[in-house]
Design an enzyme around this catalytic site. Structure first.
Site, PDB file in Angstrom:
ATOM      1  N   ASP A  17       0.848  -1.205   0.000  1.00 54.00           N
ATOM      2  CA  ASP A  17       0.000   0.000   0.000  1.00 54.00           C
ATOM      3  C   ASP A  17       0.879   1.249   0.000  1.00 54.00           C
ATOM      4  O   ASP A  17       0.537   2.257   0.592  1.00 54.00           O
ATOM      5  CB  ASP A  17      -0.946  -0.020   1.209  1.00 54.00           C
ATOM      6  CG  ASP A  17      -2.072   0.992   1.083  1.00 54.00           C
ATOM      7  OD1 ASP A  17      -2.337   1.454  -0.040  1.00 54.00           O
ATOM      8  OD2 ASP A  17      -2.682   1.330   2.115  1.00 54.00           O
TER       9      ASP A  17
ATOM     10  N   LYS B   2       2.439   3.484  -5.978  1.00 59.54           N
ATOM     11  CA  LYS B   2       1.996   2.423  -6.868  1.00 59.54           C
ATOM     12  C   LYS B   2       3.077   2.002  -7.862  1.00 59.54           C
ATOM     13  O   LYS B   2       3.092   0.850  -8.306  1.00 59.54           O
ATOM     14  CB  LYS B   2       0.692   2.824  -7.568  1.00 59.54           C
ATOM     15  CG  LYS B   2      -0.391   3.307  -6.578  1.00 59.54           C
ATOM     16  CD  LYS B   2      -0.544   2.431  -5.317  1.00 59.54           C
ATOM     17  CE  LYS B   2      -1.152   3.202  -4.141  1.00 59.54           C
ATOM     18  NZ  LYS B   2      -1.034   2.476  -2.852  1.00 59.54           N
TER      19      LYS B   2
ATOM     20  N   ASP C 171      -3.275  -3.066  -2.420  1.00 57.23           N
ATOM     21  CA  ASP C 171      -4.384  -2.095  -2.411  1.00 57.23           C
ATOM     22  C   ASP C 171      -4.287  -1.172  -3.632  1.00 57.23           C
ATOM     23  O   ASP C 171      -3.221  -1.033  -4.242  1.00 57.23           O
ATOM     24  CB  ASP C 171      -4.337  -1.267  -1.118  1.00 57.23           C
ATOM     25  CG  ASP C 171      -5.578  -0.401  -0.958  1.00 57.23           C
ATOM     26  OD1 ASP C 171      -6.640  -0.760  -1.510  1.00 57.23           O
ATOM     27  OD2 ASP C 171      -5.495   0.646  -0.271  1.00 57.23           O
ATOM     28  N   ASN C 172      -5.410  -0.544  -3.958  1.00 56.17           N
ATOM     29  CA  ASN C 172      -5.461   0.518  -4.988  1.00 56.17           C
ATOM     30  C   ASN C 172      -5.007   0.045  -6.356  1.00 56.17           C
ATOM     31  O   ASN C 172      -4.431   0.826  -7.108  1.00 56.17           O
ATOM     32  CB  ASN C 172      -4.571   1.711  -4.575  1.00 56.17           C
ATOM     33  CG  ASN C 172      -4.872   2.237  -3.197  1.00 56.17           C
ATOM     34  OD1 ASN C 172      -4.098   2.035  -2.268  1.00 56.17           O
ATOM     35  ND2 ASN C 172      -6.004   2.888  -3.048  1.00 56.17           N
TER      36      ASN C 172
HETATM   37  N1  SAM Z   1      -1.346   1.374   4.575  1.00 56.64           N
HETATM   38  C1  SAM Z   1      -1.790   2.660   5.100  1.00 56.64           C
HETATM   39  C2  SAM Z   1      -3.170   2.507   5.661  1.00 56.64           C
HETATM   40  O1  SAM Z   1      -4.008   1.875   4.994  1.00 56.64           O
HETATM   41  O2  SAM Z   1      -3.439   3.006   6.738  1.00 56.64           O
HETATM   42  C3  SAM Z   1      -1.776   3.731   4.024  1.00 56.64           C
HETATM   43  C4  SAM Z   1      -0.461   3.894   3.317  1.00 56.64           C
HETATM   44  S1  SAM Z   1      -0.391   5.319   2.246  1.00 56.64           S
HETATM   45  C5  SAM Z   1      -1.528   4.908   0.974  1.00 56.64           C
HETATM   46  C6  SAM Z   1       1.191   5.114   1.425  1.00 56.64           C
HETATM   47  C7  SAM Z   1       2.386   5.385   2.316  1.00 56.64           C
HETATM   48  O3  SAM Z   1       3.525   4.754   1.739  1.00 56.64           O
HETATM   49  C8  SAM Z   1       2.778   6.847   2.469  1.00 56.64           C
HETATM   50  O4  SAM Z   1       2.813   7.167   3.837  1.00 56.64           O
HETATM   51  C9  SAM Z   1       4.166   6.968   1.845  1.00 56.64           C
HETATM   52  O5  SAM Z   1       5.016   7.870   2.514  1.00 56.64           O
HETATM   53  C10 SAM Z   1       4.665   5.545   1.966  1.00 56.64           C
HETATM   54  N2  SAM Z   1       5.627   5.124   0.934  1.00 56.64           N
HETATM   55  C11 SAM Z   1       5.514   5.326  -0.401  1.00 56.64           C
HETATM   56  N3  SAM Z   1       6.497   4.719  -1.068  1.00 56.64           N
HETATM   57  C12 SAM Z   1       7.262   4.086  -0.132  1.00 56.64           C
HETATM   58  C13 SAM Z   1       8.410   3.276  -0.211  1.00 56.64           C
HETATM   59  N4  SAM Z   1       8.968   2.983  -1.397  1.00 56.64           N
HETATM   60  N5  SAM Z   1       8.959   2.814   0.944  1.00 56.64           N
HETATM   61  C14 SAM Z   1       8.377   3.111   2.139  1.00 56.64           C
HETATM   62  N6  SAM Z   1       7.273   3.868   2.267  1.00 56.64           N
HETATM   63  C15 SAM Z   1       6.714   4.357   1.149  1.00 56.64           C
HETATM   64 MG    MG Z   2      -4.246   2.278  -0.235  1.00 58.18          MG
END
Ligand code: SAM
Ligand code: MG
Length: 221
Positions: free
Chosen positions: A141, A144, A169-170
């Site tokens: 998650d 993407k 997800d998504n």
């Molecule tokens: N899983 C969470 C929930 O449902 O409560 C939501 C996660 S949110 C959609 C995506 C998160 O992934 C963001 O906080 C972003 O900073 C983090 N993120 C994005 N790419 C990442 C990566 N390559 N490694 C670690 N964290 C990452």
């Molecule tokens: Mg999501």
């Protein structure tokens, strides 16, 4: 001073959720997102699907990519016994700080290991850092465009075992078309789609559940 959305979400948790009660933390976050501000948690509707896949998998080792405010971490870990190894990765330190407090409010701080950093850097270190051989359940998650490189990295690092389940997800919104092509055409995965809606909206979205069938040397990709 101006607060960030994650800080306001945390505030709603502190005011409305009962300490040590994960269900009330989830309810407080869903209520905040339905009534105050949208936020990118997996949410209640897809969360129910996540719950059922977690329960049918009953994993002893879990990896989550993308913690954000800790909503899905609380959601997953409230269902699993204390001995479960749960590691969640978050690259944004401000989000990680909020997530730690949300997880603490839910009383799950001893069950959740939150690691700050990027998935591409941390996945290869899982064995050394945590002595984990394979993950039974992985929740994707994060951003993407990381889905495809990261599932390949999990495979290359030998972190998936026969029967391991990757839930993403998504996959429709914002969407991960190359990832979907990959898991649906790979002979190493058996994949199915769960239709749902983007968190806190009526926009079509869904989760893809991909079960690892094991390494298949003789077969094409
Ligand atoms: N899983 C969470 C929930 O449902 O409560 C939501 C996660 S949110 C959609 C995506 C998160 O992934 C963001 O906080 C972003 O900073 C983090 N993120 C994005 N790419 C990442 C990566 N390559 N490694 C670690 N964290 C990452
Ligand atoms: Mg999501």
């Amino acid at each position: 001073t101006r607060t960030s959305r994650p800080q306001r979400l945390l505030q709603a948790v502190c005011i409305n959720a009962v300490r040590g009660n994960p269900d009330s933390v989830i309810a407080a976050i869903d209520h905040f997102c339905q009534n105050q501000e949208w936020a990118m948690n997996v949410g209640d509707e897809k969360g129910a699907i996540l719950d059922s896949v977690v329960m049918e998998t009953s994993p002893s080792t879990v990896l989550e990519l993308g913690t954000y405010c800790g909503y899905s971490a609380v959601r997953i870990m409230r269902l699993l016994p204390p001995a479960t190894r749960f590691i969640t990765l978050e690259m944004n330190p401000d989000y990680a700080a909020v997530a730690r407090q949300v997880i603490q409010h839910a009383g799950l701080q001893d069950k959740v290991c939150l690691v700050e950093g990027k998935s591409a850097d941390l996945i290869p270190k899982m064995a050394d850092m945590f002595g984990i051989r394979t993950f039974d359940f992985v929740f994707f998650d994060h951003w993407k465009d990381c889905y495809l490189p990261d599932i390949r990295l999990l495979e290359d690092c030998g972190l998936l075992d026969q029967g391991s389940v990757v839930l993403a997800d998504n996959v429709l919104c914002p969407g991960a078309p190359e990832y979907l092509d990959y898991v649906r055409s790979s002979l190493r995965f058996s994949s199915r789609f769960y239709r749902s809606h983007l968190e806190y909206t009526r926009v079509l979205d869904g989760l893809e559940r991909s079960e690892y069938l094991g390494h298949r040397d003789a077969q094409r990709d």
